[in-house]
Design a protein around this motif. Structure first.
Motif, PDB file in Angstrom:
ATOM      1  N   PRO A 171      30.219  23.594  33.616  1.00 50.36           N
ATOM      2  CA  PRO A 171      30.765  22.511  34.435  1.00 50.36           C
ATOM      3  C   PRO A 171      31.220  21.305  33.616  1.00 50.36           C
ATOM      4  O   PRO A 171      31.219  20.179  34.102  1.00 50.36           O
ATOM      5  CB  PRO A 171      29.590  22.151  35.348  1.00 50.36           C
ATOM      6  CG  PRO A 171      28.395  22.447  34.516  1.00 50.36           C
ATOM      7  CD  PRO A 171      28.760  23.662  33.687  1.00 50.36           C
ATOM      8  N   PHE A 172      31.588  21.530  32.365  1.00 52.07           N
ATOM      9  CA  PHE A 172      32.052  20.459  31.482  1.00 52.07           C
ATOM     10  C   PHE A 172      33.019  21.058  30.475  1.00 52.07           C
ATOM     11  O   PHE A 172      33.083  22.271  30.292  1.00 52.07           O
ATOM     12  CB  PHE A 172      30.877  19.788  30.756  1.00 52.07           C
ATOM     13  CG  PHE A 172      29.932  20.766  30.104  1.00 52.07           C
ATOM     14  CD1 PHE A 172      30.222  21.315  28.861  1.00 52.07           C
ATOM     15  CD2 PHE A 172      28.775  21.157  30.745  1.00 52.07           C
ATOM     16  CE1 PHE A 172      29.367  22.241  28.271  1.00 52.07           C
ATOM     17  CE2 PHE A 172      27.913  22.072  30.164  1.00 52.07           C
ATOM     18  CZ  PHE A 172      28.215  22.617  28.924  1.00 52.07           C
ATOM     19  N   SER A 173      33.769  20.197  29.825  1.00 49.87           N
ATOM     20  CA  SER A 173      34.715  20.641  28.804  1.00 49.87           C
ATOM     21  C   SER A 173      34.012  20.793  27.467  1.00 49.87           C
ATOM     22  O   SER A 173      33.122  20.007  27.144  1.00 49.87           O
ATOM     23  CB  SER A 173      35.855  19.628  28.658  1.00 49.87           C
ATOM     24  OG  SER A 173      36.584  19.557  29.860  1.00 49.87           O
ATOM     25  N   ASP A 174      34.413  21.789  26.706  1.00 49.36           N
ATOM     26  CA  ASP A 174      33.876  21.992  25.363  1.00 49.36           C
ATOM     27  C   ASP A 174      34.269  20.825  24.471  1.00 49.36           C
ATOM     28  O   ASP A 174      33.494  20.370  23.642  1.00 49.36           O
ATOM     29  CB  ASP A 174      34.449  23.292  24.800  1.00 49.36           C
ATOM     30  CG  ASP A 174      33.533  23.978  23.824  1.00 49.36           C
ATOM     31  OD1 ASP A 174      32.307  23.876  23.983  1.00 49.36           O
ATOM     32  OD2 ASP A 174      34.059  24.620  22.904  1.00 49.36           O
ATOM     33  N   ALA A 175      35.491  20.355  24.674  1.00 48.31           N
ATOM     34  CA  ALA A 175      36.021  19.218  23.915  1.00 48.31           C
ATOM     35  C   ALA A 175      37.068  18.528  24.773  1.00 48.31           C
ATOM     36  O   ALA A 175      37.757  19.167  25.566  1.00 48.31           O
ATOM     37  CB  ALA A 175      36.633  19.683  22.603  1.00 48.31           C
TER      38      ALA A 175
END
Length: 149
Positions: free
Chosen positions: A40-44
């Motif tokens: 539920p989040f971006s890797d970068a």
């Protein structure tokens, strides 16, 4: 009067156009690791020349579990995970300008630091603190900001 209004309008439009040119795009990158594709989040997250990496723990992504062996082994795995994300974006640890380090136990600082300094030879800015209850029952989490040159 009309010429003044026309000049004023052109100045305003030129300023708005130059403001639009200055806007930088924000890119939210998915993970290069298939096991993290649904996170539920971006890797970068990338903006202008900065790459903000999500926090990494000492999880072996191929096995899907936290490495065993304590703070030294976990720190190595965390930094290897960071290196993998940076390499995916054609960067190295030398591009890192800021690290935030969270330790489960501040008494692990000396051991963590001996591993950390062997990887981060450029000495990026760093904040280190302790907090209980890290994700995945990890002993350490590190997030970094890197510069794309």
């Amino acid at each position: 009067m009309k010429s003044r209004l026309l000049i004023f309008t052109l100045i305003i439009l030129t300023n708005f156009q130059s403001c639009d040119d200055d806007k930088s795009e924000i890119v939210f990158h998915n993970s290069h690791e298939p096991s993290r594709a649904e996170a539920p989040f971006s890797d970068a997250v990338e903006t202008e020349n900065l790459l903000f990496l999500t926090g990494q723990i000492g999880k072996d992504h191929k096995k899907g579990e936290l490495v065993k062996g304590g703070i030294e082994v976990e720190t190595k795995q965390v930094i290897e995970n960071i290196k993998a994300v940076l390499e995916y974006h054609n960067l190295t640890l030398d591009h890192v300008v800021k690290c935030t380090v969270i330790l489960k136990d501040i008494n692990d600082f000396k051991t963590f630091n001996s591993v950390y300094t062997s990887y981060f030879t450029k000495k990026p800015a760093r904040t280190t603190f302790a907090a209980s209850g890290l994700a995945g029952d990890a002993s350490i989490e590190i997030d970094v900001i890197a510069v794309k040159l």
